[in-house]
Design a protein around this motif. Structure first.
Motif, PDB file in Angstrom:
ATOM      1  N   LYS A  29     102.093  -0.454  28.096  1.00 37.93           N
ATOM      2  CA  LYS A  29     101.073  -0.730  29.212  1.00 37.93           C
ATOM      3  C   LYS A  29     101.454   0.043  30.484  1.00 37.93           C
ATOM      4  O   LYS A  29     100.491   0.556  31.072  1.00 37.93           O
ATOM      5  N   THR A  30     102.459   0.156  30.499  1.00 37.43           N
ATOM      6  CA  THR A  30     102.852   0.789  31.887  1.00 37.43           C
ATOM      7  C   THR A  30     102.454   2.370  31.977  1.00 37.43           C
ATOM      8  O   THR A  30     102.179   3.023  32.888  1.00 37.43           O
ATOM      9  N   PHE A  31     102.577   3.073  30.563  1.00 36.11           N
ATOM     10  CA  PHE A  31     102.325   4.328  30.798  1.00 36.11           C
ATOM     11  C   PHE A  31     100.736   4.448  31.066  1.00 36.11           C
ATOM     12  O   PHE A  31     100.259   5.215  31.747  1.00 36.11           O
ATOM     13  N   ARG A  32      99.907   3.541  30.220  1.00 35.82           N
ATOM     14  CA  ARG A  32      98.311   3.668  30.641  1.00 35.82           C
ATOM     15  C   ARG A  32      98.291   3.076  32.050  1.00 35.82           C
ATOM     16  O   ARG A  32      97.077   3.793  32.593  1.00 35.82           O
ATOM     17  N   GLU A  33      99.180   2.360  32.633  1.00 34.53           N
ATOM     18  CA  GLU A  33      98.670   2.232  34.050  1.00 34.53           C
ATOM     19  C   GLU A  33      98.861   3.250  35.268  1.00 34.53           C
ATOM     20  O   GLU A  33      97.971   3.509  35.768  1.00 34.53           O
ATOM     21  N   PHE A  34      99.854   4.113  34.745  1.00 37.39           N
ATOM     22  CA  PHE A  34     100.193   5.358  35.576  1.00 37.39           C
ATOM     23  C   PHE A  34      99.410   6.718  34.932  1.00 37.39           C
ATOM     24  O   PHE A  34      99.404   7.330  35.700  1.00 37.39           O
ATOM     25  N   ASN A  35      98.914   6.440  33.961  1.00 36.72           N
ATOM     26  CA  ASN A  35      98.060   7.729  33.263  1.00 36.72           C
ATOM     27  C   ASN A  35      96.872   7.221  32.789  1.00 36.72           C
ATOM     28  O   ASN A  35      96.649   7.256  31.351  1.00 36.72           O
ATOM     29  N   PRO A  36      95.939   6.698  33.472  1.00 39.17           N
ATOM     30  CA  PRO A  36      94.603   6.101  32.740  1.00 39.17           C
ATOM     31  C   PRO A  36      93.754   7.272  32.302  1.00 39.17           C
ATOM     32  O   PRO A  36      92.879   7.118  31.443  1.00 39.17           O
ATOM     33  N   ASP A  37      94.088   8.580  32.583  1.00 44.89           N
ATOM     34  CA  ASP A  37      93.167   9.612  32.232  1.00 44.89           C
ATOM     35  C   ASP A  37      93.831  10.019  30.821  1.00 44.89           C
ATOM     36  O   ASP A  37      93.149  11.249  30.358  1.00 44.89           O
TER      37      ASP A  37
END
Length: 326
Positions: free
Chosen positions: A115-123
């Motif tokens: 989840k934290t990866f997606r938060e920082f890398n939404p693209d």
């Protein structure tokens, strides 16, 4: 000297005409005129020395040679299209990444943190595909990157160590009550749960910490660490497990750390990619984030040169993080 191969224009015209059994429909598909398709087919037939179509009043039909030729070239065209798509997908600015991850590592360690990866890398879109052992000599890979368990000696790929070398001896509380263990030597009297894909793990442990033991490879076998976790939790025996896979089970008491210490293993989890894909921006961003989580994530010290540590510190009071680190 011309190679012994027709042009792609001729082959595309032939396959489109064979698909539609119509030159006019083939022309519409390829955005060319019917006469252009006809010329390509005539040139191809002349080149091959065989008629490929029977031209009748009620339409086209493939000749026997035409049907045979079509079946022979289809796989080659598919391979060419696939290779082109793969290379185009690995351009440095690609925003998606197909990842093949060891199943237990993905379920026990990676997914709870993703989840934290997606938060920082939404693209960036991470797609998880079927797990397979890396063979980077092959150009027909179904993934851009993989998380593999091993020694990190993938010479045809970029391999970065993540975690997993720290192992622990664990069992259920019930098993420990029934089989009191006070020293390393007592492990010889236990049932040793074996990972059949890693047959030397117990043998290495014994040779390193106790000396050679001829029954090191004797015990019930399982092909996934997740199965060994369940077997150990159910009281089947003692497991030698990477610590990163059993953090939750140790915290909840589902498993007991027999000696409350780690044992070093030569094996670990590595993020790997073929050398010709390791320059992708999406791979680089995933690699940075995994390094952050393994070295100084939630339970580790922050690092001044880590963009994810910097980004975490800059999160606002509502928990809304800043955009992905550069």
């Amino acid at each position: 000297m011309r190679r012994r191969c027709p042009t792609l224009s001729e082959l595309n015209a032939f396959t489109a005409a064979a698909r539609h059994l119509s030159f006019s429909k083939a022309g519409k598909e390829l955005f060319v005129t019917q006469s252009a398709i006809s010329r390509h087919i005539a040139t191809l037939e002349s080149y091959l020395g065989h008629a490929l179509f029977i031209r009748a009043t009620n339409g086209l039909q493939l000749t026997r040679m035409g049907a045979t030729y079509l079946s022979l070239i289809r796989p080659a065209l598919h391979t060419l299209e696939s290779a082109t798509s793969q290379v185009m997908a690995t351009q440095q600015s690609a925003k998606s990444l197909n990842v093949s991850a060891a199943p237990t590592f993905a379920a026990q360690w990676l997914f709870p943190r993703l989840k934290t990866f997606r938060e920082f890398n939404p693209d960036i879109s991470i797609n998880f595909v079927r797990y397979s052992v890396a063979d980077y000599k092959s150009t027909e890979l179904d993934f851009d990157a993989s998380i593999q368990y091993g020694y990190g000696d993938w010479h045809d790929g970029d391999a970065k160590y993540l975690t997993g070398r720290e192992t622990r001896l664990v069992c259920s509380r019930e098993y420990l009550d029934q089989h009191p263990i006070s020293s390393l030597e007592d492990i010889k009297q236990c049932t040793l749960l074996q990972h059949i894909e890693i047959p030397l793990s117990w043998e290495y442990w014994f040779s390193t910490y106790l000396g050679d033991y001829d029954r090191a490879r004797f015990g019930p076998g399982f092909n996934l660490f997740s199965m060994i976790i369940q077997a150990a939790s159910s009281g089947f025996g003692v497991a030698l497990m990477p610590h990163c896979l059993i953090e939750k089970e140790l915290a909840t008491g589902q498993l007991v750390d027999i000696f409350d210490r780690t044992f070093e293993s030569p094996l670990g989890y590595y993020l790997c990619a073929p050398n010709w894909r390791s320059n992708m921006e999406s791979y680089d961003r995933l690699s940075q984030w995994l390094s952050h989580e393994c070295l100084h994530g939630a339970s580790g010290p922050a690092a001044a040169d880590c963009p994810y540590c910097d980004a975490s510190e800059s999160a606002d009071p509502l928990g809304q993080h800043s955009p992905h680190p550069a």
